[in-house]
Scaffold this motif. Structure first.
Motif, PDB file in Angstrom:
ATOM      1  N   ALA A 217       0.859  -1.184   0.000  1.00 38.14           N
ATOM      2  CA  ALA A 217       0.000   0.000   0.000  1.00 38.14           C
ATOM      3  C   ALA A 217       0.896   1.235   0.000  1.00 38.14           C
ATOM      4  N   PRO A 218       1.351   1.680  -1.168  1.00 39.30           N
ATOM      5  CA  PRO A 218       2.320   2.789  -1.210  1.00 39.30           C
ATOM      6  C   PRO A 218       1.779   4.107  -0.717  1.00 39.30           C
ATOM      7  N   GLY A 219       0.464   4.327  -0.796  1.00 36.45           N
ATOM      8  CA  GLY A 219      -0.109   5.573  -0.312  1.00 36.45           C
ATOM      9  C   GLY A 219       0.330   6.763  -1.135  1.00 36.45           C
ATOM     10  N   ALA A 220       0.628   7.882  -0.462  1.00 39.56           N
ATOM     11  CA  ALA A 220       0.983   9.127  -1.151  1.00 39.56           C
ATOM     12  C   ALA A 220       2.467   9.142  -1.480  1.00 39.56           C
ATOM     13  N   VAL A 221       2.784   9.396  -2.750  1.00 36.07           N
ATOM     14  CA  VAL A 221       4.162   9.489  -3.235  1.00 36.07           C
ATOM     15  C   VAL A 221       4.351  10.885  -3.829  1.00 36.07           C
ATOM     16  N   SER A 222       5.499  11.481  -3.610  1.00 37.92           N
ATOM     17  CA  SER A 222       5.735  12.866  -4.020  1.00 37.92           C
ATOM     18  C   SER A 222       5.759  13.027  -5.538  1.00 37.92           C
ATOM     19  N   ILE A 223       5.204  14.133  -6.013  1.00 37.33           N
ATOM     20  CA  ILE A 223       5.339  14.571  -7.402  1.00 37.33           C
ATOM     21  C   ILE A 223       6.545  15.509  -7.458  1.00 37.33           C
ATOM     22  N   GLU A 224       7.472  15.245  -8.365  1.00 37.73           N
ATOM     23  CA  GLU A 224       8.709  16.017  -8.426  1.00 37.73           C
ATOM     24  C   GLU A 224       8.699  16.977  -9.602  1.00 37.73           C
ATOM     25  N   HIS A 225       9.294  18.162  -9.406  1.00 36.66           N
ATOM     26  CA  HIS A 225       9.449  19.162 -10.461  1.00 36.66           C
ATOM     27  C   HIS A 225      10.935  19.445 -10.642  1.00 36.66           C
ATOM     28  N   PHE A 226      11.393  19.412 -11.902  1.00 37.52           N
ATOM     29  CA  PHE A 226      12.795  19.671 -12.198  1.00 37.52           C
ATOM     30  C   PHE A 226      12.924  20.618 -13.379  1.00 37.52           C
ATOM     31  N   LEU A 227      13.969  21.415 -13.339  1.00 42.54           N
ATOM     32  CA  LEU A 227      14.331  22.207 -14.501  1.00 42.54           C
ATOM     33  C   LEU A 227      15.103  21.345 -15.487  1.00 42.54           C
ATOM     34  N   MET A 228      15.006  21.688 -16.767  1.00 40.90           N
ATOM     35  CA  MET A 228      15.764  20.971 -17.778  1.00 40.90           C
ATOM     36  C   MET A 228      16.526  21.956 -18.653  1.00 40.90           C
ATOM     37  N   THR A 229      17.637  21.512 -19.173  1.00 44.27           N
ATOM     38  CA  THR A 229      18.388  22.271 -20.174  1.00 44.27           C
ATOM     39  C   THR A 229      18.676  21.349 -21.345  1.00 44.27           C
ATOM     40  N   GLN A 230      18.887  21.942 -22.509  1.00 49.92           N
ATOM     41  CA  GLN A 230      19.085  21.164 -23.729  1.00 49.92           C
ATOM     42  C   GLN A 230      20.567  20.968 -24.023  1.00 49.92           C
ATOM     43  N   ILE A 231      20.906  19.791 -24.522  1.00 49.64           N
ATOM     44  CA  ILE A 231      22.256  19.514 -25.011  1.00 49.64           C
ATOM     45  C   ILE A 231      22.282  19.846 -26.500  1.00 49.64           C
ATOM     46  N   GLY A 232      23.278  20.573 -26.945  1.00 45.65           N
ATOM     47  CA  GLY A 232      23.342  20.995 -28.334  1.00 45.65           C
ATOM     48  C   GLY A 232      23.560  19.832 -29.288  1.00 45.65           C
ATOM     49  N   ILE A 233      22.806  19.835 -30.380  1.00 42.76           N
ATOM     50  CA  ILE A 233      22.955  18.793 -31.392  1.00 42.76           C
ATOM     51  C   ILE A 233      24.348  18.832 -32.013  1.00 42.76           C
ATOM     52  N   ASP A 234      24.901  20.030 -32.167  1.00 44.31           N
ATOM     53  CA  ASP A 234      26.241  20.139 -32.748  1.00 44.31           C
ATOM     54  C   ASP A 234      27.287  19.483 -31.848  1.00 44.31           C
ATOM     55  N   THR A 235      27.082  19.590 -30.555  1.00 44.41           N
ATOM     56  CA  THR A 235      28.016  18.964 -29.622  1.00 44.41           C
ATOM     57  C   THR A 235      28.050  17.456 -29.812  1.00 44.41           C
ATOM     58  N   MET A 236      26.864  16.847 -29.929  1.00 48.31           N
ATOM     59  CA  MET A 236      26.795  15.400 -30.106  1.00 48.31           C
ATOM     60  C   MET A 236      27.377  14.976 -31.455  1.00 48.31           C
ATOM     61  N   ASN A 237      27.046  15.717 -32.501  1.00 51.28           N
ATOM     62  CA  ASN A 237      27.577  15.369 -33.823  1.00 51.28           C
ATOM     63  C   ASN A 237      29.094  15.514 -33.883  1.00 51.28           C
ATOM     64  N   ASP A 238      29.635  16.537 -33.219  1.00 52.12           N
ATOM     65  CA  ASP A 238      31.088  16.705 -33.198  1.00 52.12           C
ATOM     66  C   ASP A 238      31.775  15.519 -32.536  1.00 52.12           C
ATOM     67  N   ILE A 239      31.154  14.998 -31.475  1.00 54.83           N
ATOM     68  CA  ILE A 239      31.725  13.849 -30.766  1.00 54.83           C
ATOM     69  C   ILE A 239      31.702  12.600 -31.633  1.00 54.83           C
ATOM     70  N   LEU A 240      30.582  12.387 -32.333  1.00 54.17           N
ATOM     71  CA  LEU A 240      30.361  11.112 -33.012  1.00 54.17           C
ATOM     72  C   LEU A 240      30.816  11.098 -34.474  1.00 54.17           C
ATOM     73  N   PHE A 241      30.702  12.226 -35.182  1.00 53.64           N
ATOM     74  CA  PHE A 241      31.052  12.241 -36.605  1.00 53.64           C
ATOM     75  C   PHE A 241      32.563  12.318 -36.828  1.00 53.64           C
ATOM     76  N   MET A 242      33.298  12.812 -35.841  1.00 52.85           N
ATOM     77  CA  MET A 242      34.770  12.837 -35.873  1.00 52.85           C
ATOM     78  C   MET A 242      35.314  13.467 -37.159  1.00 52.85           C
ATOM     79  N   GLY A 243      34.829  14.668 -37.456  1.00 55.29           N
ATOM     80  CA  GLY A 243      35.366  15.408 -38.595  1.00 55.29           C
ATOM     81  C   GLY A 243      34.719  15.114 -39.926  1.00 55.29           C
ATOM     82  N   ASP A 244      33.802  14.171 -39.983  1.00 56.95           N
ATOM     83  CA  ASP A 244      33.100  13.858 -41.227  1.00 56.95           C
ATOM     84  C   ASP A 244      32.269  15.069 -41.668  1.00 56.95           C
ATOM     85  N   GLU A 245      32.322  15.407 -42.950  1.00 58.69           N
ATOM     86  CA  GLU A 245      31.535  16.521 -43.486  1.00 58.69           C
ATOM     87  C   GLU A 245      30.048  16.214 -43.314  1.00 58.69           C
TER      88      GLU A 245
END
Length: 437
Positions: A217-245
């Motif tokens: 009987a879990p009863g009342a469980v807290s609802i949580e609120h968090f802020l979010m920020t975005q990770i740049g797509i260019d950052t991910m592509n730079d890591i993974l594409f490794m200089g590929d055009e």
């Protein structure tokens, strides 16, 4: 002469005052302690430090059955803490049986049973478990996958009964651990346990070792609120594409980034990012443990995981590892936002990588709670639903439903609402008003 000295003195005092004021400005920190608007920092998705494999290879709940008493916990300090005392254990023998007749934990002198149940969200390779636990074995460990361990602590020495998800096989591993020692460790975490109950959904879950367990009987469980920020797509592509055009196109709401050897897509509505290595294929001759290790090493190499991530699923057919974020010990799900990190590993390198491009950055104070139904009521409502088959239910647990805030503010706010989640026909679904979604 006196006039010149006075000027010099005044000038000297001005210089000293200026230096003091400059220092005070630089070192000034505002004091907000009088106002209760604090925002607590938390770990970020994708921005973490290097992790140990054991931090993500973990169970989601620990159950302690002692006669008619059933207690359980999802708290990581207990679930992970107990196993920290088992390192350097020796496996004296291990055998695999193709029926459940070998699931025979001992009983105590008074005739009662006492055992632990360690539940994982899906099948995991036993080799990965033994690596995390630091167990040693003179023979060759079998390629065997399990999702539940029955830990016999009624016999003098601990025996592990490792059950597969279909409840058709059991691996029996005998150890040199004293049961009294393991029990003493569990008792140190007794305050972390709450009342649990086992439910029956089909013939295979009809005893106290194979039943589906959760908070009574879990009863009342807290609802949580968090802020979010975005990770740049260019950052991910730079890591993974490794200089590929890179050539960029847009297909409806999805951005497509294409190179000679790499391809990625990004959906800004769900924050879902998918990368594909065009020079790799999914063919592989490695065992599941080796593939999971390579997947983990890749993610670890660029901080792709946090301590809050859990290895939630592994699909051997596609060499696919899935890591799910957890909050307060509960797994996080979402119908709106990408919420898992997945990898598919090929024969030589990564084949595919999927993840959300967002950080869960800070907690916003909040007093909201949600009352959850009793576990038995969840089972009953599923049984009453004509569109559902109770026999297809294999797990039930509490999780968080992650959603965008309905309130229009300048803050990027996420809500985490507690819900019951059900593994139905091998798919995790949200329980709501008697149905599964």
């Amino acid at each position: 002469m006196n006039r010149e000295r006075l000027k010099s003195t005044i000038l000297f005092l001005l210089v000293i005052s200026s230096a003091i004021l400059t220092y005070m400005v630089w070192s000034y920190q505002p004091e907000f302690s009088q106002v209760d608007t604090s925002i607590e920092s938390t770990s970020n998705i994708g921005q973490g430090e290097s992790l140990e494999f054991g931090s993500v290879m973990r169970a989601y709940q620990l159950i302690w059955v002692d006669g008619n008493s059933v207690k359980g916990t999802i708290k990581e300090d207990a679930v992970v803490g107990v196993r920290e005392f088992l390192k350097d254990t020796e496996i004296e023998n291990i055998d695999i049986y193709n029926n459940m007749n070998r699931l025979t934990p001992d009983v105590k002198e008074d005739g009662g049973e006492e055992f632990l149940i360690v539940d994982y969200p899906s099948e995991m390779p036993s080799k990965s478990l033994f690596q995390v636990l630091g167990f040693s074995y003179e023979g060759a460990l079998p390629d065997y996958s399990f999702d539940r361990i029955i830990v016999d602590i009624a016999s003098p020495k601990v025996t592990f009964y490792m059950l597969n998800e279909a409840l058709e096989q059991v691996a029996v591993a005998e150890t040199d651990i004293d049961s009294s020692y393991l029990l003493s460790i569990v008792e140190e975490y007794e305050d972390s346990f709450e009342d649990y109950v086992g439910i029956i959904t089909n013939q295979k879950t009809s005893n106290n070792k194979t039943a589906i367990y959760g908070p009574e009987a879990p009863g009342a469980v807290s609802i949580e609120h968090f802020l979010m920020t975005q990770i740049g797509i260019d950052t991910m592509n730079d890591i993974l594409f490794m200089g590929d055009e890179i050539e960029v196109n847009k297909n409806d709401d999805v951005y497509v980034y294409e190179g000679t050897h790499n391809l990625s897509t990004y959906n800004p509505n769900t924050y879902n990012f998918v990368y594909t290595n065009l020079d790799e294929s999914l063919s592989s001759n490695r065992n599941s443990h080796q593939t999971i290790q390579r997947s983990f090493d890749f993610l670890n190499s660029h901080g792709g995981l946090e301590n809050e991530h859990m290895l939630f699923d592994y699909e051997a057919d596609g060499n696919e590892s899935t890591y799910r974020y957890t909050l307060n010990g509960y797994a996080v799900f979402s119908d709106e936002i990408s919420s898992v990190v997945t990898t598919k590993y090929g024969n030589n390198a990564l084949f595919e990588y999927q993840r959300p491009l967002l950080n869960i950055s800070a907690e916003v104070p909040n007093d909201e709670m949600k009352s959850l139904a009793r576990l038995e009521d969840v089972r009953y409502q599923i049984a009453l639903n004509e569109d559902l088959d109770l026999q297809k239910v294999s797990k039930i647990t509490i999780g968080y439903d992650m959603q965008f805030s309905d309130v229009q503010t300048e803050l990027n706010l996420l809500h985490f609402t507690p819900q019951w989640y059900v593994k139905y026909n091998d798919e995790w679904m949200r329980f709501n008003e008697g149905g599964l979604h």
